[in-house]
Scaffold this motif. Structure first.
Motif, PDB file in Angstrom:
ATOM      1  N   ALA A   1      -1.557   7.494   3.007  1.00 12.10           N
ATOM      2  CA  ALA A   1      -2.106   7.859   1.693  1.00 12.10           C
ATOM      3  C   ALA A   1      -2.596   6.619   0.959  1.00 12.10           C
ATOM      4  O   ALA A   1      -3.636   6.659   0.282  1.00 12.10           O
ATOM      5  CB  ALA A   1      -1.042   8.589   0.871  1.00 12.10           C
ATOM      6  N   LEU A   2      -1.867   5.509   1.091  1.00 11.92           N
ATOM      7  CA  LEU A   2      -2.330   4.259   0.490  1.00 11.92           C
ATOM      8  C   LEU A   2      -3.643   3.821   1.126  1.00 11.92           C
ATOM      9  O   LEU A   2      -4.560   3.367   0.420  1.00 11.92           O
ATOM     10  CB  LEU A   2      -1.267   3.171   0.658  1.00 11.92           C
ATOM     11  CG  LEU A   2      -1.662   1.772   0.174  1.00 11.92           C
ATOM     12  CD1 LEU A   2      -1.985   1.771  -1.320  1.00 11.92           C
ATOM     13  CD2 LEU A   2      -0.551   0.769   0.482  1.00 11.92           C
ATOM     14  N   ALA A   3      -3.769   3.957   2.438  1.00  9.73           N
ATOM     15  CA  ALA A   3      -5.019   3.590   3.114  1.00  9.73           C
ATOM     16  C   ALA A   3      -6.188   4.387   2.563  1.00  9.73           C
ATOM     17  O   ALA A   3      -7.284   3.855   2.336  1.00  9.73           O
ATOM     18  CB  ALA A   3      -4.879   3.800   4.619  1.00  9.73           C
ATOM     19  N   ASP A   4      -5.974   5.686   2.314  1.00 12.26           N
ATOM     20  CA  ASP A   4      -7.035   6.524   1.739  1.00 12.26           C
ATOM     21  C   ASP A   4      -7.464   5.994   0.374  1.00 12.26           C
ATOM     22  O   ASP A   4      -8.654   5.922   0.055  1.00 12.26           O
ATOM     23  CB  ASP A   4      -6.560   7.974   1.606  1.00 12.26           C
ATOM     24  CG  ASP A   4      -6.384   8.672   2.940  1.00 12.26           C
ATOM     25  OD1 ASP A   4      -6.963   8.210   3.947  1.00 12.26           O
ATOM     26  OD2 ASP A   4      -5.659   9.693   2.980  1.00 12.26           O
ATOM     27  N   ARG A   5      -6.475   5.622  -0.435  1.00 10.34           N
ATOM     28  CA  ARG A   5      -6.786   5.154  -1.787  1.00 10.34           C
ATOM     29  C   ARG A   5      -7.499   3.806  -1.755  1.00 10.34           C
ATOM     30  O   ARG A   5      -8.433   3.562  -2.534  1.00 10.34           O
ATOM     31  CB  ARG A   5      -5.494   5.083  -2.600  1.00 10.34           C
ATOM     32  CG  ARG A   5      -4.795   6.427  -2.758  1.00 10.34           C
ATOM     33  CD  ARG A   5      -5.593   7.382  -3.641  1.00 10.34           C
ATOM     34  NE  ARG A   5      -5.449   7.045  -5.028  1.00 10.34           N
ATOM     35  CZ  ARG A   5      -4.446   7.527  -5.795  1.00 10.34           C
ATOM     36  NH1 ARG A   5      -3.535   8.353  -5.296  1.00 10.34           N
ATOM     37  NH2 ARG A   5      -4.372   7.192  -7.062  1.00 10.34           N
TER      38      ARG A   5
ATOM     39  N   ASN B   1     -10.263  -4.632   6.729  1.00 11.21           N
ATOM     40  CA  ASN B   1      -9.355  -4.239   7.804  1.00 11.21           C
ATOM     41  C   ASN B   1      -8.091  -3.547   7.294  1.00 11.21           C
ATOM     42  O   ASN B   1      -7.149  -3.343   8.055  1.00 11.21           O
ATOM     43  CB  ASN B   1      -8.953  -5.470   8.625  1.00 11.21           C
ATOM     44  CG  ASN B   1     -10.145  -6.118   9.294  1.00 11.21           C
ATOM     45  OD1 ASN B   1     -11.016  -5.433   9.801  1.00 11.21           O
ATOM     46  ND2 ASN B   1     -10.178  -7.438   9.272  1.00 11.21           N
ATOM     47  N   ALA B   2      -8.066  -3.178   6.013  1.00  8.44           N
ATOM     48  CA  ALA B   2      -6.843  -2.634   5.427  1.00  8.44           C
ATOM     49  C   ALA B   2      -6.385  -1.359   6.138  1.00  8.44           C
ATOM     50  O   ALA B   2      -5.204  -1.205   6.445  1.00  8.44           O
ATOM     51  CB  ALA B   2      -7.031  -2.377   3.933  1.00  8.44           C
ATOM     52  N   ARG B   3      -7.304  -0.436   6.393  1.00  9.55           N
ATOM     53  CA  ARG B   3      -6.879   0.830   7.007  1.00  9.55           C
ATOM     54  C   ARG B   3      -6.254   0.597   8.379  1.00  9.55           C
ATOM     55  O   ARG B   3      -5.218   1.199   8.690  1.00  9.55           O
ATOM     56  CB  ARG B   3      -8.045   1.813   7.133  1.00  9.55           C
ATOM     57  CG  ARG B   3      -7.642   3.066   7.914  1.00  9.55           C
ATOM     58  CD  ARG B   3      -8.635   4.170   7.826  1.00  9.55           C
ATOM     59  NE  ARG B   3      -8.577   4.891   6.565  1.00  9.55           N
ATOM     60  CZ  ARG B   3      -7.642   5.791   6.247  1.00  9.55           C
ATOM     61  NH1 ARG B   3      -6.671   6.079   7.091  1.00  9.55           N
ATOM     62  NH2 ARG B   3      -7.677   6.403   5.084  1.00  9.55           N
ATOM     63  N   ALA B   4      -6.848  -0.224   9.193  1.00  9.77           N
ATOM     64  CA  ALA B   4      -6.302  -0.462  10.528  1.00  9.77           C
ATOM     65  C   ALA B   4      -4.906  -1.059  10.448  1.00  9.77           C
ATOM     66  O   ALA B   4      -3.999  -0.682  11.212  1.00  9.77           O
ATOM     67  CB  ALA B   4      -7.229  -1.373  11.322  1.00  9.77           C
ATOM     68  N   MET B   5      -4.693  -1.974   9.518  1.00  6.47           N
ATOM     69  CA  MET B   5      -3.368  -2.591   9.395  1.00  6.47           C
ATOM     70  C   MET B   5      -2.351  -1.604   8.831  1.00  6.47           C
ATOM     71  O   MET B   5      -1.198  -1.560   9.279  1.00  6.47           O
ATOM     72  CB  MET B   5      -3.462  -3.855   8.540  1.00  6.47           C
ATOM     73  CG  MET B   5      -4.183  -4.994   9.255  1.00  6.47           C
ATOM     74  SD  MET B   5      -4.182  -6.554   8.337  1.00  6.47           S
ATOM     75  CE  MET B   5      -5.413  -6.214   7.072  1.00  6.47           C
ATOM     76  N   LEU B   6      -2.747  -0.806   7.848  1.00  8.23           N
ATOM     77  CA  LEU B   6      -1.834   0.198   7.303  1.00  8.23           C
ATOM     78  C   LEU B   6      -1.509   1.265   8.347  1.00  8.23           C
ATOM     79  O   LEU B   6      -0.376   1.748   8.424  1.00  8.23           O
ATOM     80  CB  LEU B   6      -2.435   0.821   6.051  1.00  8.23           C
ATOM     81  CG  LEU B   6      -2.439  -0.086   4.822  1.00  8.23           C
ATOM     82  CD1 LEU B   6      -3.352   0.477   3.736  1.00  8.23           C
ATOM     83  CD2 LEU B   6      -1.027  -0.274   4.270  1.00  8.23           C
ATOM     84  N   GLU B   7      -2.473   1.624   9.166  1.00  5.44           N
ATOM     85  CA  GLU B   7      -2.218   2.582  10.243  1.00  5.44           C
ATOM     86  C   GLU B   7      -1.229   2.005  11.252  1.00  5.44           C
ATOM     87  O   GLU B   7      -0.354   2.717  11.757  1.00  5.44           O
ATOM     88  CB  GLU B   7      -3.526   2.958  10.933  1.00  5.44           C
ATOM     89  CG  GLU B   7      -3.370   3.914  12.105  1.00  5.44           C
ATOM     90  CD  GLU B   7      -2.685   5.215  11.739  1.00  5.44           C
ATOM     91  OE1 GLU B   7      -1.819   5.670  12.514  1.00  5.44           O
ATOM     92  OE2 GLU B   7      -3.014   5.784  10.675  1.00  5.44           O
TER      93      GLU B   7
ATOM     94  N   SER C   1      11.171  10.025  -4.844  1.00  5.67           N
ATOM     95  CA  SER C   1      10.024  10.570  -5.558  1.00  5.67           C
ATOM     96  C   SER C   1       8.806   9.664  -5.374  1.00  5.67           C
ATOM     97  O   SER C   1       8.895   8.593  -4.752  1.00  5.67           O
ATOM     98  CB  SER C   1      10.362  10.726  -7.046  1.00  5.67           C
ATOM     99  OG  SER C   1      10.789   9.493  -7.583  1.00  5.67           O
ATOM    100  N   ASP C   2       7.676  10.067  -5.918  1.00  2.14           N
ATOM    101  CA  ASP C   2       6.409   9.392  -5.671  1.00  2.14           C
ATOM    102  C   ASP C   2       6.409   7.957  -6.198  1.00  2.14           C
ATOM    103  O   ASP C   2       6.781   7.698  -7.344  1.00  2.14           O
ATOM    104  CB  ASP C   2       5.275  10.173  -6.344  1.00  2.14           C
ATOM    105  CG  ASP C   2       3.942   9.472  -6.201  1.00  2.14           C
ATOM    106  OD1 ASP C   2       3.570   9.158  -5.053  1.00  2.14           O
ATOM    107  OD2 ASP C   2       3.279   9.226  -7.223  1.00  2.14           O
ATOM    108  N   ILE C   3       5.996   7.017  -5.351  1.00  3.98           N
ATOM    109  CA  ILE C   3       5.723   5.655  -5.823  1.00  3.98           C
ATOM    110  C   ILE C   3       4.253   5.298  -5.658  1.00  3.98           C
ATOM    111  O   ILE C   3       3.828   4.232  -6.121  1.00  3.98           O
ATOM    112  CB  ILE C   3       6.602   4.586  -5.137  1.00  3.98           C
ATOM    113  CG1 ILE C   3       6.364   4.569  -3.607  1.00  3.98           C
ATOM    114  CG2 ILE C   3       8.072   4.789  -5.466  1.00  3.98           C
ATOM    115  CD1 ILE C   3       7.009   3.371  -2.918  1.00  3.98           C
ATOM    116  N   LEU C   4       3.469   6.169  -5.026  1.00  5.75           N
ATOM    117  CA  LEU C   4       2.055   5.845  -4.828  1.00  5.75           C
ATOM    118  C   LEU C   4       1.315   5.800  -6.154  1.00  5.75           C
ATOM    119  O   LEU C   4       0.581   4.834  -6.429  1.00  5.75           O
ATOM    120  CB  LEU C   4       1.407   6.859  -3.889  1.00  5.75           C
ATOM    121  CG  LEU C   4      -0.078   6.614  -3.589  1.00  5.75           C
ATOM    122  CD1 LEU C   4      -0.283   5.260  -2.922  1.00  5.75           C
ATOM    123  CD2 LEU C   4      -0.655   7.739  -2.738  1.00  5.75           C
ATOM    124  N   GLU C   5       1.496   6.806  -7.001  1.00  7.66           N
ATOM    125  CA  GLU C   5       0.746   6.836  -8.257  1.00  7.66           C
ATOM    126  C   GLU C   5       1.112   5.672  -9.176  1.00  7.66           C
ATOM    127  O   GLU C   5       0.213   4.994  -9.687  1.00  7.66           O
ATOM    128  CB  GLU C   5       0.931   8.181  -8.955  1.00  7.66           C
ATOM    129  CG  GLU C   5       0.294   9.346  -8.213  1.00  7.66           C
ATOM    130  CD  GLU C   5      -1.185   9.121  -7.914  1.00  7.66           C
ATOM    131  OE1 GLU C   5      -1.896   8.517  -8.752  1.00  7.66           O
ATOM    132  OE2 GLU C   5      -1.636   9.544  -6.839  1.00  7.66           O
TER     133      GLU C   5
END
Length: 242
Positions: free
Chosen positions: A234-238, A200-206, A179-183
């Motif tokens: 989804a974490l990168a978006d947040r 640089n978070a998005r690039a590393m998460l990608e 189940s969801d752990i993002l929220e």
């Protein structure tokens, strides 16, 4: 999934083939919390995270329920922090063949001085065979925090040992959920603000998402199984939004 419970409240669960989550509940101001270590039992066993120095006796007991502690070959961690490697020297004393396993930056700035034996310092993208399992070091500076931060990807089971990513509160979370752990992890992040705000978070998460992990071995809270790539994106978006 069978859970083995120790008298300390520490629990042991196999979350992937011969990968064990060792979880100790604690009470902190504001509620409960958990500290998780992950043991890969193989020809060259690896313990990821040692736990706090004062937790050494209970973590050692848990490891010894799975295998003799002197078989440990590597003791790894994401970054230099007490809950990640506070008991490193205690484990090195108990396991004569064990080496600290960390990135080059951690070895240079902290571990080379702190550890009682020299560390095995990994280059970014370097892979080590443990036998049937292999782990790949992924350098992620300041994600979520600390210059030396990085994660290990166990390539056989597609398990990402993801440290402080997706930290969830609570002292007795289920060992492995779908189940969801993002929220819940985002609620915890907003309250504590423990991410570094690196650009640089998005690039590393990608980069992590491109490995398509199917199990996320979180340091605090439940481990998670599912589409890890989608969850990391989804974490990168947040993170980009706030």
């Amino acid at each position: 999934m069978a859970t083995l419970s120790l008298s300390s409240g520490t629990t042991i669960d196999e979350i992937a083939n011969r990968i064990y989550r060792i979880s100790t509940p604690v009470e902190i101001p504001g509620g409960g919390f958990s500290f998780n270590q992950y043991l890969i039992d193989d020809d060259e066993p690896l313990l990821f995270h040692t736990g706090l120095r004062k937790l050494f006796p209970v973590v050692r007991e848990a490891v010894e329920r799975i295998m003799p502690i002197d078989r440990l070959r590597y003791i790894g961690f994401s970054h230099f922090e007490s809950d990640e490697c506070g008991a490193l020297n205690e484990f090195l004393a108990a396991a004569p063949r064990a080496e600290p396993l960390c990135g080059q930056v951690a070895a240079m700035v902290s571990v080379g001085d702190f550890a009682d034996r020299p560390p095995r310092a990994l280059d970014d993208d370097e892979t080590i065979s443990l036998g049937q399992h292999s782990v790949r070091w992924l350098y992620t500076p300041h994600l979520p925090h600390s210059w030396e931060c990085g994660f290990l990807m166990e390539t056989t089971s597609s398990t990402l040992l993801c440290g402080d990513l997706f930290t969830q509160g609570g002292s007795h979370p289920p060992p492995l959920i779908e189940s969801d752990i993002l929220e819940p992890s985002e609620a915890f992040r907003q309250q504590m603000d423990y991410f570094s705000h690196t650009t640089n978070a998005r690039a590393m998460l990608e980069r992590l998402a491109a490995l398509q992990p199917t199990t996320l071995a979180c340091m605090h809270g439940s481990a998670w199984r599912g589409d890890g790539a989608a969850l990391l994106r989804a974490l990168a978006d947040r993170v980009e939004r706030n």
